[in-house]
Design a protein around this motif. Structure first.
Motif, mmCIF file in Angstrom:
data_model
loop_
_atom_site.group_PDB
_atom_site.id
_atom_site.type_symbol
_atom_site.label_atom_id
_atom_site.label_comp_id
_atom_site.label_asym_id
_atom_site.label_seq_id
_atom_site.Cartn_x
_atom_site.Cartn_y
_atom_site.Cartn_z
ATOM 1 N N ILE A 34 0.469 10.259 -8.905
ATOM 2 C CA ILE A 34 0.397 9.586 -7.324
ATOM 3 C C ILE A 34 -1.149 10.496 -6.908
ATOM 4 O O ILE A 34 -1.905 9.908 -6.416
ATOM 5 C CB ILE A 34 1.450 9.635 -6.376
ATOM 6 N N LYS A 35 -0.855 11.611 -7.384
ATOM 7 C CA LYS A 35 -2.211 12.604 -6.917
ATOM 8 C C LYS A 35 -3.552 12.176 -7.588
ATOM 9 O O LYS A 35 -4.310 12.369 -6.792
ATOM 10 C CB LYS A 35 -1.696 13.953 -7.056
ATOM 11 N N THR A 36 -3.374 12.187 -8.724
ATOM 12 C CA THR A 36 -4.591 11.796 -9.521
ATOM 13 C C THR A 36 -5.171 10.354 -9.463
ATOM 14 O O THR A 36 -6.264 10.092 -9.144
ATOM 15 C CB THR A 36 -4.363 12.170 -10.954
ATOM 16 N N ALA A 37 -4.152 9.427 -9.606
ATOM 17 C CA ALA A 37 -4.549 7.911 -9.546
ATOM 18 C C ALA A 37 -4.438 7.252 -8.106
ATOM 19 O O ALA A 37 -5.428 6.510 -7.947
ATOM 20 C CB ALA A 37 -3.338 7.202 -10.413
ATOM 21 N N GLY A 38 -3.706 7.909 -7.084
ATOM 22 C CA GLY A 38 -3.677 7.279 -5.983
ATOM 23 C C GLY A 38 -2.502 6.709 -5.436
ATOM 24 O O GLY A 38 -2.003 6.059 -6.661
ATOM 25 N N ALA A 39 -2.046 6.548 -4.570
ATOM 26 C CA ALA A 39 -0.640 5.848 -4.136
ATOM 27 C C ALA A 39 -0.894 4.690 -4.289
ATOM 28 O O ALA A 39 0.218 3.755 -4.329
ATOM 29 C CB ALA A 39 -0.194 6.628 -2.598
ATOM 30 N N ASP A 40 -1.977 3.983 -3.797
ATOM 31 C CA ASP A 40 -2.054 2.308 -3.830
ATOM 32 C C ASP A 40 -2.817 2.011 -5.292
ATOM 33 O O ASP A 40 -2.880 0.914 -5.232
ATOM 34 C CB ASP A 40 -3.006 2.356 -2.684
ATOM 35 N N SER A 41 -2.714 2.923 -5.962
ATOM 36 C CA SER A 41 -3.516 2.306 -7.380
ATOM 37 C C SER A 41 -2.081 1.624 -7.985
ATOM 38 O O SER A 41 -0.995 1.916 -7.929
ATOM 39 C CB SER A 41 -3.820 3.560 -8.230
ATOM 40 N N LEU A 42 -2.422 0.944 -9.152
ATOM 41 C CA LEU A 42 -1.375 0.266 -9.968
ATOM 42 C C LEU A 42 -0.641 1.411 -10.683
ATOM 43 O O LEU A 42 0.648 1.254 -10.762
ATOM 44 C CB LEU A 42 -2.064 -0.479 -11.106
ATOM 45 N N ALA A 43 -1.143 2.152 -11.037
ATOM 46 C CA ALA A 43 -0.265 3.297 -11.853
ATOM 47 C C ALA A 43 0.402 4.163 -10.673
ATOM 48 O O ALA A 43 1.893 4.247 -11.022
ATOM 49 C CB ALA A 43 -1.261 4.428 -12.454
ATOM 50 N N GLY A 44 0.075 4.458 -9.741
ATOM 51 C CA GLY A 44 0.818 4.982 -8.684
ATOM 52 C C GLY A 44 1.988 4.087 -8.087
ATOM 53 O O GLY A 44 2.971 4.641 -8.000
ATOM 54 N N ARG A 45 1.859 2.853 -7.902
ATOM 55 C CA ARG A 45 2.957 2.033 -7.592
ATOM 56 C C ARG A 45 3.872 1.968 -8.500
ATOM 57 O O ARG A 45 5.095 1.851 -8.369
ATOM 58 C CB ARG A 45 2.106 0.533 -7.100
ATOM 59 N N THR A 46 3.389 1.717 -9.854
ATOM 60 C CA THR A 46 4.220 1.472 -10.844
ATOM 61 C C THR A 46 5.096 2.801 -11.210
ATOM 62 O O THR A 46 6.204 2.607 -11.245
ATOM 63 C CB THR A 46 3.572 1.255 -12.148
ATOM 64 N N ALA A 47 4.631 3.868 -10.949
ATOM 65 C CA ALA A 47 5.098 5.278 -11.048
ATOM 66 C C ALA A 47 6.396 5.206 -9.928
ATOM 67 O O ALA A 47 7.592 5.466 -10.272
ATOM 68 C CB ALA A 47 4.424 6.219 -10.748
ATOM 69 N N ALA A 48 6.194 4.879 -8.645
ATOM 70 C CA ALA A 48 7.119 4.727 -7.657
ATOM 71 C C ALA A 48 8.221 3.819 -8.114
ATOM 72 O O ALA A 48 9.427 4.190 -7.782
ATOM 73 C CB ALA A 48 6.264 4.183 -6.298
ATOM 74 N N VAL A 49 7.909 2.589 -8.361
ATOM 75 C CA VAL A 49 8.883 1.658 -8.905
ATOM 76 C C VAL A 49 9.951 2.053 -10.028
ATOM 77 O O VAL A 49 10.981 2.053 -9.871
ATOM 78 C CB VAL A 49 8.435 0.179 -9.144
#
Length: 173
Positions: free
Chosen positions: A107-122
């Protein structure tokens, strides 16, 4: 609301104490019996946890997780799992703390609103620390042979990771 939250534990203890007094229960022996049962549960779970925590630490410190992530990245990317989330997918079944650190890094590197950040959160919200849960619950229940529990749980983890990636790609792709 804060006052209620602050008083919740003392109120619960007071109600239990009052019920015990009026119910003529021996509070001290009940508490010591419960503590003894809790210690027996800890005794049964402790060996599995002693093995699990250092193993996770050694895997992270040795770079094995990063090497395995690099190896699996093309395969998992074919399923639509973002490359940045591969270490998270590998760590989540092993350790909640390590997975949380991996998710925070994504989330820090890709951003919370990025696809990777959202996928990580889910992924974090949809999965469980499989080996920790099996060590704790099977240890508490004194089950020595896990039989199909570990393969079934790992298949469920894989399904969660793939579904998380697919759903996030469909919704925010």
């Amino acid at each position: 609301m804060n006052v209620l939250l602050t008083l919740a534990v003392p109120l619960i203890l007071a109600v239990v104490g009052i019920c015990a007094v009026f119910g003529k229960a021996d509070i001290f022996s009940s508490l010591t019996r419960g503590a003894a049962e809790g210690l027996m549960t800890v005794k049964d779970m402790f060996p599995a946890l002693v093995v699990l925590f250092p193993a996770v630490y050694m895997l992270r410190a040795s770079g094995a997780i990063d090497a395995l992530a690099a190896f699996l990245q093309p395969l998992l990317s074919a399923f639509g799992i973002p490359a940045e989330t591969v270490p998270l997918a590998l760590l989540r079944p092993l350790s909640g703390g390590a997975a949380t650190a991996a998710a925070a890094d994504i989330i820090k590197t890709a951003g919370a609103d990025s696809l990777a950040g959202r996928t990580a959160a889910v992924m974090m919200g949809s999965s469980e620390t499989t080996f920790y849960v099996i060590a704790v619950y099977f240890g508490a229940a004194k089950i020595k042979k896990t039989r199909w529990a570990i393969p079934a749980a790992l298949c469920a983890d894989l399904a969660v990771f793939i579904a998380s990636a697919v759903i996030c790609r469909v919704m925010w792709g």
